[in-house]
Design a protein around this motif. Structure first.
Motif, PDB file in Angstrom:
ATOM      1  N   THR A 239      33.928 -21.590 -10.261  1.00 20.36           N
ATOM      2  CA  THR A 239      33.364 -21.247 -11.552  1.00 20.36           C
ATOM      3  C   THR A 239      32.283 -22.268 -11.897  1.00 20.36           C
ATOM      4  N   THR A 240      31.538 -22.036 -12.963  1.00 18.64           N
ATOM      5  CA  THR A 240      30.571 -23.027 -13.415  1.00 18.64           C
ATOM      6  C   THR A 240      31.294 -24.090 -14.245  1.00 18.64           C
ATOM      7  N   LEU A 241      30.701 -25.261 -14.339  1.00 15.38           N
ATOM      8  CA  LEU A 241      31.315 -26.345 -15.098  1.00 15.38           C
ATOM      9  C   LEU A 241      31.511 -25.940 -16.559  1.00 15.38           C
ATOM     10  N   ALA A 242      30.496 -25.324 -17.151  1.00 17.28           N
ATOM     11  CA  ALA A 242      30.593 -24.942 -18.560  1.00 17.28           C
ATOM     12  C   ALA A 242      31.772 -24.004 -18.792  1.00 17.28           C
ATOM     13  N   THR A 243      31.964 -23.044 -17.865  1.00 20.37           N
ATOM     14  CA  THR A 243      33.087 -22.108 -17.989  1.00 20.37           C
ATOM     15  C   THR A 243      34.414 -22.820 -17.803  1.00 20.37           C
ATOM     16  N   ALA A 244      34.463 -23.738 -16.834  1.00 17.86           N
ATOM     17  CA  ALA A 244      35.704 -24.470 -16.573  1.00 17.86           C
ATOM     18  C   ALA A 244      36.133 -25.318 -17.763  1.00 17.86           C
ATOM     19  N   LEU A 245      35.175 -25.766 -18.557  1.00 14.04           N
ATOM     20  CA  LEU A 245      35.487 -26.665 -19.670  1.00 14.04           C
ATOM     21  C   LEU A 245      35.754 -25.939 -20.984  1.00 14.04           C
ATOM     22  N   VAL A 246      35.481 -24.627 -21.038  1.00 17.66           N
ATOM     23  CA  VAL A 246      35.688 -23.870 -22.286  1.00 17.66           C
ATOM     24  C   VAL A 246      37.110 -24.012 -22.830  1.00 17.66           C
ATOM     25  N   PRO A 247      38.167 -23.888 -21.987  1.00 17.68           N
ATOM     26  CA  PRO A 247      39.524 -24.003 -22.531  1.00 17.68           C
ATOM     27  C   PRO A 247      39.830 -25.359 -23.157  1.00 17.68           C
ATOM     28  N   PHE A 248      39.026 -26.358 -22.836  1.00 14.89           N
ATOM     29  CA  PHE A 248      39.288 -27.709 -23.337  1.00 14.89           C
ATOM     30  C   PHE A 248      38.344 -28.093 -24.467  1.00 14.89           C
ATOM     31  N   GLY A 249      37.516 -27.129 -24.914  1.00 14.29           N
ATOM     32  CA  GLY A 249      36.621 -27.385 -26.031  1.00 14.29           C
ATOM     33  C   GLY A 249      35.524 -28.378 -25.742  1.00 14.29           C
ATOM     34  N   ILE A 250      35.089 -28.460 -24.483  1.00 14.68           N
ATOM     35  CA  ILE A 250      34.068 -29.435 -24.084  1.00 14.68           C
ATOM     36  C   ILE A 250      32.832 -28.693 -23.580  1.00 14.68           C
ATOM     37  N   THR A 251      31.681 -29.179 -23.974  1.00 13.16           N
ATOM     38  CA  THR A 251      30.412 -28.609 -23.525  1.00 13.16           C
ATOM     39  C   THR A 251      29.616 -29.684 -22.790  1.00 13.16           C
ATOM     40  N   PRO A 252      29.117 -29.423 -21.591  1.00 13.41           N
ATOM     41  CA  PRO A 252      28.300 -30.414 -20.888  1.00 13.41           C
ATOM     42  C   PRO A 252      27.072 -30.784 -21.719  1.00 13.41           C
ATOM     43  N   PRO A 253      26.612 -32.021 -21.652  1.00 12.72           N
ATOM     44  CA  PRO A 253      25.456 -32.455 -22.454  1.00 12.72           C
ATOM     45  C   PRO A 253      24.186 -31.666 -22.190  1.00 12.72           C
ATOM     46  N   THR A 254      23.975 -31.246 -20.937  1.00 11.51           N
ATOM     47  CA  THR A 254      22.799 -30.454 -20.585  1.00 11.51           C
ATOM     48  C   THR A 254      23.231 -29.347 -19.624  1.00 11.51           C
ATOM     49  N   ALA A 255      22.359 -28.364 -19.449  1.00 14.93           N
ATOM     50  CA  ALA A 255      22.699 -27.205 -18.617  1.00 14.93           C
ATOM     51  C   ALA A 255      23.009 -27.596 -17.176  1.00 14.93           C
ATOM     52  N   ASN A 256      22.246 -28.508 -16.620  1.00 13.95           N
ATOM     53  CA  ASN A 256      22.438 -28.944 -15.233  1.00 13.95           C
ATOM     54  C   ASN A 256      22.840 -30.412 -15.220  1.00 13.95           C
ATOM     55  N   PHE A 257      23.846 -30.750 -15.984  1.00 16.64           N
ATOM     56  CA  PHE A 257      24.181 -32.141 -16.260  1.00 16.64           C
ATOM     57  C   PHE A 257      24.399 -32.957 -14.991  1.00 16.64           C
ATOM     58  N   LEU A 258      23.612 -34.016 -14.858  1.00 17.40           N
ATOM     59  CA  LEU A 258      23.706 -34.969 -13.750  1.00 17.40           C
ATOM     60  C   LEU A 258      23.613 -34.311 -12.378  1.00 17.40           C
TER      61      LEU A 258
END
Length: 330
Positions: A239-258
């Motif tokens: 999955t994408t990082l943004a999708t993986a983090l949705v259940p934990f209420g976290i959003t990456p700082p940028t679209a292609n973070f690091l």
């Protein structure tokens, strides 16, 4: 004479592409072609990693364009500081470039305690973008990122992942586990190949590396996420990082973070003192990437979606924004 403006330089670079076949025939009568010394690609990492592989694939078409041998010299250790120092020592005449990653280069500058300065370096070309990927062995019982988080919370301080030490991979892992409140051991290795071997040898349970660079593990590993907005054709199960983090209420700082950007770097003094030589070298690098040999490797490795091949000037704002985010990570 004042060097041309950036927009003018880009137009000249593009117009000069049509003249590149003449380069090998002797058109580059500048600092790039005064003698028979080989051209040197200094790689800031050990052999076997993504930067090293791409530099070696680039070497043959680049040699034809420059009309001289191209050698690849691996200068790892000290988080890129030794390689960067080597470039400043050897690259003033336009016969050496540094193959390194962004943001690793400017992280090395900041860690040098003033020995290196950001203004001493010019990114001449951007090769590829390589997003972060989190991989586990194919037979691991951890089959999703949510499972990994649950396991890490149940076993604080007992799970370990490998990264390349003192790199953006390590910063990414630090940001991720801090954001999730996880006590996960991050084990740093000298290069990506060693970090991958630690996974295969069961020294660690997972590896945070780079999408393309970890492709050598494709038959042995599975990916839990990739750190960009779109899924990877190399790791379709991830999955994408943004999708993986949705259940934990976290959003990456940028679209292609690091994400890792593979870049080629010259001393900024080359651009300032011999702008024509700088442009010819930039043109040669971009043309070498467009060669059948290089593009065949890109296609064979399924890298078309990550391939960039543009002047470094096009990414200066992107890289500056990355450094702003990096400085926030504690």
């Amino acid at each position: 004479m004042t060097p041309p403006t950036l927009s003018t330089a880009r137009r000249q670079a593009l117009a000069g592409m049509a003249l590149l076949p003449a380069l090998a025939a002797g058109a580059a009568r500048s600092a790039l072609a005064q003698d028979s010394r080989p051209f040197q690609i200094i790689v800031g990492y050990p052999p076997g990693g993504g930067s090293d592989v791409l530099a070696r694939v680039l070497g043959e078409p680049l040699s034809k364009l420059l009309g001289r041998p191209v050698i690849v010299k691996n200068v790892p250790r000290a988080s890129g500081q030794i390689a960067a120092t080597t470039l400043l020592r050897d690259g003033g005449d336009g016969l050496s470039i540094l193959a390194i990653n962004h943001p690793d280069l400017f992280m090395a500058v900041e860690r040098s305690a003033g020995a290196l300065k950001a203004e001493d370096f010019q990114i001449i070309a951007v090769d590829v973008q390589d997003p972060r990927v989190c991989v586990f062995k194919a037979d691991s019982a951890i089959d999703s990122f949510a499972t990994f988080v649950a396991r890490a919370k149940a076993q604080p301080g007992q799970l370990a992942v490998s990264v390349t030490a003192a790199s953006a991979q390590e910063l990414f892992a630090k940001w991720l586990f801090n954001a999730l409140g996880l006590d996960v051991i991050v084990v740093g290795y000298k290069g990506g190949a060693e970090a991958a071997n630690a996974l295969l040898s069961d020294v660690v349970v997972g590896n945070i590396g780079d999408d393309f660079a970890r492709l050598n593990l494709r038959s042995l590993a599975k990916a839990l996420f990739v750190g960009v907005q779109e899924k990877s054709p190399r790791w379709p199960e991830a999955t994408t990082l943004a999708t993986a983090l949705v259940p934990f209420g976290i959003t990456p700082p940028t679209a292609n973070f690091l994400s890792r950007y593979g870049v080629y770097v010259v001393p900024s003094a080359l651009k300032a003192k011999d702008f024509a030589a700088y442009l010819k070298l930039q043109q040669a690098l971009l043309q070498a990437r467009a060669s059948p040999e290089f593009q065949s490797y890109i296609a064979k490795s399924q890298l078309e979606d990550l391939s960039i091949g543009k002047p470094g000037e096009d990414f200066e704002n992107v890289f500056a924004a990355d450094m702003v985010e990096i400085r926030k990570i504690k």
